[in-house]
Design a protein around this motif. Sequence first.
Motif, PDB file in Angstrom:
ATOM      1  N   ASP A  30      67.414 -38.424  59.049  1.00 54.32           N
ATOM      2  CA  ASP A  30      67.938 -37.071  59.241  1.00 54.32           C
ATOM      3  C   ASP A  30      69.060 -37.065  60.276  1.00 54.32           C
ATOM      4  O   ASP A  30      70.079 -36.405  60.095  1.00 54.32           O
ATOM      5  N   ARG A  31      68.869 -37.809  61.324  1.00 58.60           N
ATOM      6  CA  ARG A  31      69.893 -37.907  62.383  1.00 58.60           C
ATOM      7  C   ARG A  31      71.173 -38.539  61.829  1.00 58.60           C
ATOM      8  O   ARG A  31      72.283 -38.090  62.125  1.00 58.60           O
ATOM      9  N   ALA A  32      71.027 -39.576  61.023  1.00 62.75           N
ATOM     10  CA  ALA A  32      72.195 -40.219  60.416  1.00 62.75           C
ATOM     11  C   ALA A  32      72.931 -39.263  59.496  1.00 62.75           C
ATOM     12  O   ALA A  32      74.166 -39.223  59.476  1.00 62.75           O
ATOM     13  N   GLN A  33      72.183 -38.453  58.735  1.00 61.45           N
ATOM     14  CA  GLN A  33      72.814 -37.482  57.843  1.00 61.45           C
ATOM     15  C   GLN A  33      73.558 -36.418  58.655  1.00 61.45           C
ATOM     16  O   GLN A  33      74.670 -36.023  58.290  1.00 61.45           O
ATOM     17  N   GLN A  34      72.967 -35.968  59.750  1.00 58.34           N
ATOM     18  CA  GLN A  34      73.643 -34.997  60.613  1.00 58.34           C
ATOM     19  C   GLN A  34      74.926 -35.585  61.187  1.00 58.34           C
ATOM     20  O   GLN A  34      75.948 -34.899  61.290  1.00 58.34           O
ATOM     21  N   MET A  35      74.883 -36.850  61.560  1.00 55.80           N
ATOM     22  CA  MET A  35      76.077 -37.509  62.087  1.00 55.80           C
ATOM     23  C   MET A  35      77.155 -37.641  61.019  1.00 55.80           C
ATOM     24  O   MET A  35      78.344 -37.500  61.313  1.00 55.80           O
ATOM     25  N   ASP A  36      76.762 -37.906  59.787  1.00 57.38           N
ATOM     26  CA  ASP A  36      77.732 -37.968  58.684  1.00 57.38           C
ATOM     27  C   ASP A  36      78.411 -36.622  58.483  1.00 57.38           C
ATOM     28  O   ASP A  36      79.625 -36.549  58.272  1.00 57.38           O
ATOM     29  N   VAL A  37      77.626 -35.556  58.552  1.00 58.77           N
ATOM     30  CA  VAL A  37      78.190 -34.210  58.401  1.00 58.77           C
ATOM     31  C   VAL A  37      79.162 -33.925  59.543  1.00 58.77           C
ATOM     32  O   VAL A  37      80.274 -33.430  59.333  1.00 58.77           O
ATOM     33  N   GLU A  38      78.748 -34.272  60.762  1.00 57.57           N
ATOM     34  CA  GLU A  38      79.614 -34.049  61.925  1.00 57.57           C
ATOM     35  C   GLU A  38      80.895 -34.879  61.813  1.00 57.57           C
ATOM     36  O   GLU A  38      81.982 -34.411  62.153  1.00 57.57           O
ATOM     37  N   TRP A  39      80.783 -36.117  61.327  1.00 52.67           N
ATOM     38  CA  TRP A  39      81.953 -36.976  61.157  1.00 52.67           C
ATOM     39  C   TRP A  39      82.941 -36.351  60.160  1.00 52.67           C
ATOM     40  O   TRP A  39      84.147 -36.335  60.384  1.00 52.67           O
ATOM     41  N   GLY A  40      82.415 -35.818  59.071  1.00 53.57           N
ATOM     42  CA  GLY A  40      83.276 -35.150  58.098  1.00 53.57           C
ATOM     43  C   GLY A  40      83.972 -33.942  58.695  1.00 53.57           C
ATOM     44  O   GLY A  40      85.164 -33.710  58.452  1.00 53.57           O
ATOM     45  N   GLN A  41      83.244 -33.174  59.496  1.00 50.82           N
ATOM     46  CA  GLN A  41      83.840 -32.009  60.146  1.00 50.82           C
ATOM     47  C   GLN A  41      84.931 -32.431  61.124  1.00 50.82           C
ATOM     48  O   GLN A  41      85.985 -31.792  61.209  1.00 50.82           O
ATOM     49  N   LEU A  42      84.683 -33.502  61.862  1.00 51.62           N
ATOM     50  CA  LEU A  42      85.685 -33.983  62.819  1.00 51.62           C
ATOM     51  C   LEU A  42      86.930 -34.500  62.114  1.00 51.62           C
ATOM     52  O   LEU A  42      88.055 -34.289  62.586  1.00 51.62           O
ATOM     53  N   GLN A  43      86.752 -35.178  60.990  1.00 56.91           N
ATOM     54  CA  GLN A  43      87.907 -35.651  60.236  1.00 56.91           C
ATOM     55  C   GLN A  43      88.729 -34.475  59.702  1.00 56.91           C
ATOM     56  O   GLN A  43      89.964 -34.504  59.732  1.00 56.91           O
ATOM     57  N   LEU A  44      88.046 -33.454  59.223  1.00 56.31           N
ATOM     58  CA  LEU A  44      88.733 -32.261  58.740  1.00 56.31           C
ATOM     59  C   LEU A  44      89.486 -31.572  59.876  1.00 56.31           C
ATOM     60  O   LEU A  44      90.648 -31.187  59.717  1.00 56.31           O
ATOM     61  N   GLU A  45      88.847 -31.479  61.030  1.00 55.53           N
ATOM     62  CA  GLU A  45      89.498 -30.867  62.187  1.00 55.53           C
ATOM     63  C   GLU A  45      90.710 -31.682  62.638  1.00 55.53           C
ATOM     64  O   GLU A  45      91.759 -31.120  62.954  1.00 55.53           O
ATOM     65  N   GLN A  46      90.576 -32.992  62.655  1.00 55.38           N
ATOM     66  CA  GLN A  46      91.698 -33.845  63.042  1.00 55.38           C
ATOM     67  C   GLN A  46      92.854 -33.685  62.062  1.00 55.38           C
ATOM     68  O   GLN A  46      94.014 -33.607  62.470  1.00 55.38           O
ATOM     69  N   GLY A  47      92.555 -33.626  60.781  1.00 56.82           N
ATOM     70  CA  GLY A  47      93.604 -33.435  59.787  1.00 56.82           C
ATOM     71  C   GLY A  47      94.313 -32.108  59.966  1.00 56.82           C
ATOM     72  O   GLY A  47      95.537 -32.009  59.812  1.00 56.82           O
ATOM     73  N   THR A  48      93.545 -31.080  60.310  1.00 57.82           N
ATOM     74  CA  THR A  48      94.135 -29.759  60.528  1.00 57.82           C
ATOM     75  C   THR A  48      95.015 -29.755  61.770  1.00 57.82           C
ATOM     76  O   THR A  48      96.120 -29.200  61.766  1.00 57.82           O
ATOM     77  N   LEU A  49      94.529 -30.373  62.839  1.00 56.73           N
ATOM     78  CA  LEU A  49      95.281 -30.374  64.102  1.00 56.73           C
ATOM     79  C   LEU A  49      96.543 -31.224  64.020  1.00 56.73           C
ATOM     80  O   LEU A  49      97.490 -30.990  64.763  1.00 56.73           O
TER      81      LEU A  49
END
Length: 94
Positions: A38-57
């Motif tokens: 579950d922790r690994a899945q949460q980290m994957d979701v967070e990683w995707g969000q961070l990549q999206l944020e980086q792309g936006t910025l």
Amino acid sequence: MARLNVLLLAIVIACALGVVTSQHKARKLFVELQKEKDRAQQMDVEWGQLQLEQGTLAMPARVENLASRQLQMQMPQAGQIRYIRIGSGAAVQP
């Protein structure tokens, strides 16, 4: 014969306790494994969000807007641009 029965009973009880203990440990390890998954899945979701944020910025239009607005930067005029060839060391004007 009675001693043999008592000995066998003690061995059976010891084996039963061993089985119960090993099952308990296996269940604890399984629960821990599920938590880590579950922790690994949460980290994957967070990683995707961070990549999206980086792309936006890092969008070129946003960077250009920030450079001109906050840093008072502007595009150079055609006469201010110099091209440098690698190897010759000479600057060439367009």
